[in-house]
Design a protein around this motif. Sequence first.
Motif, PDB file in Angstrom:
ATOM      1  N   ALA A 280      47.543  43.036  48.070  1.00 29.95           N
ATOM      2  CA  ALA A 280      48.757  43.668  47.548  1.00 29.95           C
ATOM      3  C   ALA A 280      48.786  45.154  47.893  1.00 29.95           C
ATOM      4  O   ALA A 280      49.827  45.698  48.290  1.00 29.95           O
ATOM      5  N   ARG A 281      47.641  45.823  47.773  1.00 34.57           N
ATOM      6  CA  ARG A 281      47.585  47.241  48.126  1.00 34.57           C
ATOM      7  C   ARG A 281      47.735  47.433  49.629  1.00 34.57           C
ATOM      8  O   ARG A 281      48.344  48.392  50.085  1.00 34.57           O
ATOM      9  N   LEU A 282      47.200  46.493  50.397  1.00 37.41           N
ATOM     10  CA  LEU A 282      47.339  46.566  51.848  1.00 37.41           C
ATOM     11  C   LEU A 282      48.806  46.440  52.252  1.00 37.41           C
ATOM     12  O   LEU A 282      49.271  47.110  53.167  1.00 37.41           O
ATOM     13  N   TYR A 283      49.540  45.606  51.551  1.00 33.47           N
ATOM     14  CA  TYR A 283      50.957  45.414  51.853  1.00 33.47           C
ATOM     15  C   TYR A 283      51.808  46.582  51.361  1.00 33.47           C
ATOM     16  O   TYR A 283      52.696  47.055  52.061  1.00 33.47           O
ATOM     17  N   ARG A 284      51.536  47.053  50.137  1.00 39.51           N
ATOM     18  CA  ARG A 284      52.381  48.064  49.503  1.00 39.51           C
ATOM     19  C   ARG A 284      51.980  49.489  49.800  1.00 39.51           C
ATOM     20  O   ARG A 284      52.795  50.389  49.616  1.00 39.51           O
ATOM     21  N   GLY A 285      50.733  49.711  50.191  1.00 41.07           N
ATOM     22  CA  GLY A 285      50.184  51.049  50.337  1.00 41.07           C
ATOM     23  C   GLY A 285      51.136  52.039  50.957  1.00 41.07           C
ATOM     24  O   GLY A 285      51.606  51.832  52.064  1.00 41.07           O
ATOM     25  N   PRO A 286      51.439  53.132  50.268  1.00 41.49           N
ATOM     26  CA  PRO A 286      52.421  54.059  50.821  1.00 41.49           C
ATOM     27  C   PRO A 286      51.908  54.838  52.034  1.00 41.49           C
ATOM     28  O   PRO A 286      52.682  55.249  52.872  1.00 41.49           O
ATOM     29  N   SER A 287      50.610  55.018  52.143  1.00 41.08           N
ATOM     30  CA  SER A 287      50.100  55.794  53.265  1.00 41.08           C
ATOM     31  C   SER A 287      49.096  54.976  54.070  1.00 41.08           C
ATOM     32  O   SER A 287      48.626  53.920  53.643  1.00 41.08           O
ATOM     33  N   LEU A 288      48.757  55.495  55.226  1.00 44.73           N
ATOM     34  CA  LEU A 288      47.787  54.837  56.092  1.00 44.73           C
ATOM     35  C   LEU A 288      46.409  54.785  55.438  1.00 44.73           C
ATOM     36  O   LEU A 288      45.716  53.769  55.535  1.00 44.73           O
ATOM     37  N   LEU A 289      46.023  55.853  54.761  1.00 45.89           N
ATOM     38  CA  LEU A 289      44.706  55.878  54.135  1.00 45.89           C
ATOM     39  C   LEU A 289      44.604  54.872  52.993  1.00 45.89           C
ATOM     40  O   LEU A 289      43.537  54.289  52.779  1.00 45.89           O
ATOM     41  N   ASP A 290      45.690  54.643  52.260  1.00 43.75           N
ATOM     42  CA  ASP A 290      45.679  53.601  51.230  1.00 43.75           C
ATOM     43  C   ASP A 290      45.448  52.225  51.852  1.00 43.75           C
ATOM     44  O   ASP A 290      44.709  51.402  51.317  1.00 43.75           O
ATOM     45  N   ARG A 291      46.075  51.992  52.970  1.00 45.36           N
ATOM     46  CA  ARG A 291      45.903  50.708  53.655  1.00 45.36           C
ATOM     47  C   ARG A 291      44.499  50.559  54.226  1.00 45.36           C
ATOM     48  O   ARG A 291      43.928  49.469  54.218  1.00 45.36           O
ATOM     49  N   VAL A 292      43.907  51.648  54.701  1.00 48.83           N
ATOM     50  CA  VAL A 292      42.536  51.601  55.213  1.00 48.83           C
ATOM     51  C   VAL A 292      41.563  51.281  54.088  1.00 48.83           C
ATOM     52  O   VAL A 292      40.660  50.444  54.247  1.00 48.83           O
ATOM     53  N   ILE A 293      41.738  51.905  52.947  1.00 50.62           N
ATOM     54  CA  ILE A 293      40.865  51.637  51.808  1.00 50.62           C
ATOM     55  C   ILE A 293      41.045  50.203  51.331  1.00 50.62           C
ATOM     56  O   ILE A 293      40.074  49.526  50.969  1.00 50.62           O
ATOM     57  N   ALA A 294      42.270  49.701  51.326  1.00 45.57           N
ATOM     58  CA  ALA A 294      42.509  48.315  50.917  1.00 45.57           C
ATOM     59  C   ALA A 294      41.874  47.333  51.893  1.00 45.57           C
ATOM     60  O   ALA A 294      41.297  46.321  51.474  1.00 45.57           O
ATOM     61  N   ALA A 295      41.948  47.614  53.187  1.00 45.03           N
ATOM     62  CA  ALA A 295      41.309  46.741  54.173  1.00 45.03           C
ATOM     63  C   ALA A 295      39.794  46.770  54.020  1.00 45.03           C
ATOM     64  O   ALA A 295      39.122  45.733  54.138  1.00 45.03           O
ATOM     65  N   ASP A 296      39.241  47.947  53.724  1.00 43.21           N
ATOM     66  CA  ASP A 296      37.806  48.053  53.495  1.00 43.21           C
ATOM     67  C   ASP A 296      37.408  47.284  52.238  1.00 43.21           C
ATOM     68  O   ASP A 296      36.365  46.626  52.197  1.00 43.21           O
ATOM     69  N   MET A 297      38.227  47.356  51.209  1.00 44.69           N
ATOM     70  CA  MET A 297      37.945  46.610  49.986  1.00 44.69           C
ATOM     71  C   MET A 297      38.029  45.106  50.225  1.00 44.69           C
ATOM     72  O   MET A 297      37.226  44.331  49.688  1.00 44.69           O
ATOM     73  N   LEU A 298      38.970  44.684  51.030  1.00 46.73           N
ATOM     74  CA  LEU A 298      39.080  43.264  51.354  1.00 46.73           C
ATOM     75  C   LEU A 298      37.859  42.790  52.131  1.00 46.73           C
ATOM     76  O   LEU A 298      37.329  41.709  51.870  1.00 46.73           O
ATOM     77  N   LEU A 299      37.398  43.597  53.050  1.00 41.12           N
ATOM     78  CA  LEU A 299      36.198  43.248  53.808  1.00 41.12           C
ATOM     79  C   LEU A 299      34.968  43.238  52.912  1.00 41.12           C
ATOM     80  O   LEU A 299      34.105  42.366  53.050  1.00 41.12           O
ATOM     81  N   ALA A 300      34.883  44.181  51.974  1.00 42.02           N
ATOM     82  CA  ALA A 300      33.764  44.189  51.029  1.00 42.02           C
ATOM     83  C   ALA A 300      33.805  42.955  50.128  1.00 42.02           C
ATOM     84  O   ALA A 300      32.753  42.384  49.784  1.00 42.02           O
ATOM     85  N   THR A 301      34.992  42.510  49.780  1.00 43.14           N
ATOM     86  CA  THR A 301      35.120  41.280  48.991  1.00 43.14           C
ATOM     87  C   THR A 301      34.664  40.070  49.796  1.00 43.14           C
ATOM     88  O   THR A 301      34.003  39.174  49.261  1.00 43.14           O
ATOM     89  N   MET A 302      34.987  40.066  51.084  1.00 41.92           N
ATOM     90  CA  MET A 302      34.515  38.971  51.944  1.00 41.92           C
ATOM     91  C   MET A 302      32.993  38.966  52.049  1.00 41.92           C
ATOM     92  O   MET A 302      32.369  37.892  52.001  1.00 41.92           O
ATOM     93  N   VAL A 303      32.395  40.144  52.164  1.00 36.69           N
ATOM     94  CA  VAL A 303      30.936  40.235  52.213  1.00 36.69           C
ATOM     95  C   VAL A 303      30.342  39.725  50.901  1.00 36.69           C
ATOM     96  O   VAL A 303      29.352  38.979  50.891  1.00 36.69           O
ATOM     97  N   GLY A 304      30.948  40.104  49.796  1.00 37.66           N
ATOM     98  CA  GLY A 304      30.488  39.615  48.495  1.00 37.66           C
ATOM     99  C   GLY A 304      30.622  38.109  48.354  1.00 37.66           C
ATOM    100  O   GLY A 304      29.744  37.443  47.801  1.00 37.66           O
ATOM    101  N   ALA A 305      31.711  37.549  48.878  1.00 40.30           N
ATOM    102  CA  ALA A 305      31.911  36.101  48.796  1.00 40.30           C
ATOM    103  C   ALA A 305      30.894  35.347  49.648  1.00 40.30           C
ATOM    104  O   ALA A 305      30.332  34.339  49.216  1.00 40.30           O
ATOM    105  N   VAL A 306      30.637  35.851  50.855  1.00 39.13           N
ATOM    106  CA  VAL A 306      29.653  35.198  51.721  1.00 39.13           C
ATOM    107  C   VAL A 306      28.252  35.322  51.110  1.00 39.13           C
ATOM    108  O   VAL A 306      27.470  34.373  51.117  1.00 39.13           O
ATOM    109  N   GLY A 307      27.957  36.489  50.554  1.00 45.38           N
ATOM    110  CA  GLY A 307      26.661  36.674  49.903  1.00 45.38           C
ATOM    111  C   GLY A 307      26.505  35.797  48.673  1.00 45.38           C
ATOM    112  O   GLY A 307      25.431  35.243  48.421  1.00 45.38           O
ATOM    113  N   ALA A 308      27.559  35.656  47.898  1.00 44.17           N
ATOM    114  CA  ALA A 308      27.506  34.790  46.717  1.00 44.17           C
ATOM    115  C   ALA A 308      27.341  33.333  47.120  1.00 44.17           C
ATOM    116  O   ALA A 308      26.586  32.585  46.483  1.00 44.17           O
ATOM    117  N   GLU A 309      28.020  32.933  48.179  1.00 42.18           N
ATOM    118  CA  GLU A 309      27.869  31.551  48.662  1.00 42.18           C
ATOM    119  C   GLU A 309      26.442  31.298  49.123  1.00 42.18           C
ATOM    120  O   GLU A 309      25.873  30.241  48.856  1.00 42.18           O
TER     121      GLU A 309
END
Length: 87
Positions: free
Chosen positions: A22-51
């Motif tokens: 949602a933040r990646l889609y709505r983010g008003p600035s480029l840096l907001d979108r970069v942080i959201a993409a990094d958070m999404l990637l960190a969530t993927m790392v957490g999901a793979v690690g949890a699995e």
Amino acid sequence: MTTFLAVVLTALLSVTALLALARLYRGPSLLDRVIAADMLLATMVGAVGAEAAVNRHASTLPVLVVLSLLGFVGTVSLVRFAVREPA
């Protein structure tokens, strides 16, 4: 007990991924979108690690390393691009 833990962990990671999307889609600035993409990637790392932890195998360690490096290099390069001052 492990099934309950896996369900709770999946729910929490899914909510985190949806909020990051949602933040990646709505983010008003480029840096907001970069942080959201990094958070999404960190969530993927957490999901793979949890699995890997739930199924008790270490064969996904190279995937975790590649995802982490991809997130780091991508974030640093995009921030350098965004902060670059005109000559």
